[in-house]
Design a protein around this motif. Structure first.
Motif, PDB file in Angstrom:
ATOM      1  N   SER A  10      57.375  76.574  23.787  1.00 39.40           N
ATOM      2  CA  SER A  10      56.206  75.780  24.178  1.00 39.40           C
ATOM      3  C   SER A  10      55.803  76.127  25.607  1.00 39.40           C
ATOM      4  CB  SER A  10      56.521  74.285  24.107  1.00 39.40           C
ATOM      5  OG  SER A  10      57.104  73.963  22.878  1.00 39.40           O
ATOM      6  N   ASP A  12      55.891  74.431  28.316  1.00 39.31           N
ATOM      7  CA  ASP A  12      54.977  73.379  28.785  1.00 39.31           C
ATOM      8  C   ASP A  12      55.695  72.426  29.737  1.00 39.31           C
ATOM      9  OD1 ASP A  12      52.506  71.964  28.809  1.00 39.31           O
ATOM     10  OD2 ASP A  12      53.409  70.457  27.522  1.00 39.31           O
ATOM     11  N   PRO A  13      55.947  72.802  30.966  1.00 44.01           N
ATOM     12  CA  PRO A  13      55.551  74.056  31.587  1.00 44.01           C
ATOM     13  C   PRO A  13      56.669  75.095  31.577  1.00 44.01           C
ATOM     14  CG  PRO A  13      56.319  72.586  33.286  1.00 44.01           C
ATOM     15  CD  PRO A  13      56.501  71.865  31.981  1.00 44.01           C
ATOM     16  N   HIS A  38      51.368  77.477  19.744  1.00 50.42           N
ATOM     17  CA  HIS A  38      50.218  76.569  19.750  1.00 50.42           C
ATOM     18  C   HIS A  38      50.372  75.616  18.576  1.00 50.42           C
ATOM     19  CE1 HIS A  38      46.357  74.938  20.288  1.00 50.42           C
ATOM     20  NE2 HIS A  38      45.733  75.595  19.334  1.00 50.42           N
ATOM     21  N   THR A  44      50.320  68.385  24.587  1.00 48.14           N
ATOM     22  CA  THR A  44      50.956  69.143  25.663  1.00 48.14           C
ATOM     23  C   THR A  44      50.325  68.788  27.006  1.00 48.14           C
ATOM     24  OG1 THR A  44      49.442  70.974  25.204  1.00 48.14           O
ATOM     25  CG2 THR A  44      51.638  71.114  24.226  1.00 48.14           C
ATOM     26  N   THR A  45      51.066  69.014  28.071  1.00 46.77           N
ATOM     27  CA  THR A  45      50.544  68.775  29.417  1.00 46.77           C
ATOM     28  C   THR A  45      49.496  69.836  29.737  1.00 46.77           C
ATOM     29  OG1 THR A  45      52.638  67.839  30.105  1.00 46.77           O
ATOM     30  CG2 THR A  45      51.197  68.597  31.853  1.00 46.77           C
ATOM     31  N   PHE A  46      49.849  71.084  29.489  1.00 49.99           N
ATOM     32  CA  PHE A  46      48.918  72.189  29.708  1.00 49.99           C
ATOM     33  C   PHE A  46      48.368  72.656  28.367  1.00 49.99           C
ATOM     34  CE2 PHE A  46      51.607  72.842  33.564  1.00 49.99           C
ATOM     35  CZ  PHE A  46      50.597  72.712  34.510  1.00 49.99           C
ATOM     36  N   THR A  47      47.069  72.973  28.355  1.00 51.80           N
ATOM     37  CA  THR A  47      46.485  73.510  27.121  1.00 51.80           C
ATOM     38  C   THR A  47      47.081  74.891  26.875  1.00 51.80           C
ATOM     39  OG1 THR A  47      44.699  74.633  28.294  1.00 51.80           O
ATOM     40  CG2 THR A  47      44.280  72.355  27.607  1.00 51.80           C
ATOM     41  N   ARG A  51      48.509  77.537  29.705  1.00 48.63           N
ATOM     42  CA  ARG A  51      49.868  78.105  29.668  1.00 48.63           C
ATOM     43  C   ARG A  51      49.816  79.628  29.668  1.00 48.63           C
ATOM     44  NH1 ARG A  51      52.263  75.364  24.644  1.00 48.63           N
ATOM     45  NH2 ARG A  51      50.156  74.632  24.273  1.00 48.63           N
ATOM     46  N   SER A 129      61.618  71.431  30.435  1.00 47.04           N
ATOM     47  CA  SER A 129      60.204  71.139  30.665  1.00 47.04           C
ATOM     48  C   SER A 129      59.972  69.630  30.745  1.00 47.04           C
ATOM     49  CB  SER A 129      59.353  71.749  29.554  1.00 47.04           C
ATOM     50  OG  SER A 129      59.492  73.145  29.570  1.00 47.04           O
ATOM     51  N   LYS A 133      58.344  67.315  33.876  1.00 48.38           N
ATOM     52  CA  LYS A 133      57.189  66.419  33.729  1.00 48.38           C
ATOM     53  C   LYS A 133      57.521  65.013  34.217  1.00 48.38           C
ATOM     54  CE  LYS A 133      56.311  68.257  29.548  1.00 48.38           C
ATOM     55  NZ  LYS A 133      55.693  68.566  28.271  1.00 48.38           N
TER      56      LYS A 133
END
Ligand code: ADP
Length: 164
Positions: A10, A12-13, A38, A44-47, A51, A129, A133
């Motif tokens: 993922s 993320d991040p 995906h 997710t925090t980042f699209t 990412r 990750s 966060k």
């Protein structure tokens, strides 16, 4: 292309734990494809786009590290990529239980698939990750745990969230 391995996740991040795994695996394989998963069902925090941008920036001068993404089953992506080798990182016993299950499931779906595990460097064993966060959401510093670009982007995200 020489022999290469796919590192799915993922991201993320993306953390220094992930980075350490990549830095070490390129000493074993000629190339690594970092494949960002995906998953539309997963928030997710980042699209996906963000990412990918972050990873491309981090590895812009590293031709042995390719950045890609995939949707759906990992085995389908791996087949399409023309390989059968997947890399995963291992930190804890709970990682092992999950990863064993995934590796066996993937092998059921694609017999030729081989999952290669790389054990975390002890300096990064605690980094995940979700921990990043959590710290960021409580205004803590994650400087030691993520590349600079990730820290900057995380802070921006948090600020935006607070403003809205
Ligand atoms: P996923 O959602 O697919 O588990 P992650 O981005 O969380 O994606 O992790 C991708 C891979 O990197 C996994 O195999 C995970 O165990 C590994 N990994 C994550 N953090 C670390 C770390 N600190 N050290 C080593 N491996 C790690």
């Amino acid at each position: 292309m020489g022999n290469y391995v796919i590192y799915p996740g993922s991201f993320d991040p993306f953390t220094k734990g992930h980075l350490n795994i990549i830095d070490r695996v390129v000493k074993v394989f000629d190339e690594v494809i970092v494949a960002v998963a995906h998953n539309v069902a997963k928030e997710t925090t980042f699209t996906l786009q963000e990412r990918l941008e972050i990873l491309k920036e981090i590895f812009r001068n590293r031709p042995e590290v390719k950045i890609d993404c995939f949707e759906g089953l990992l085995v389908d992506y791996v087949k399409k990529a023309g390989t059968n080798t997947v890399l995963r990182g291992m930190r804890t016993v709970s990682d092992f239980e999950y990863e064993l299950q995934m590796a066996l499931a993937n092998k059921t779906l694609f017999k030729e698939l081989e999952t290669v595990f790389m054990v975390t460097d002890s300096a990064y064993a605690h980094i995940s990750s979700s921990l990043i966060k959590q710290i960021i959401s409580l205004s803590g510093s994650v400087k030691e745990m993520v590349p600079e670009v990730v820290e900057t982007r995380l802070k921006k995200k948090l600020l935006k969230k607070r403003e809205s």
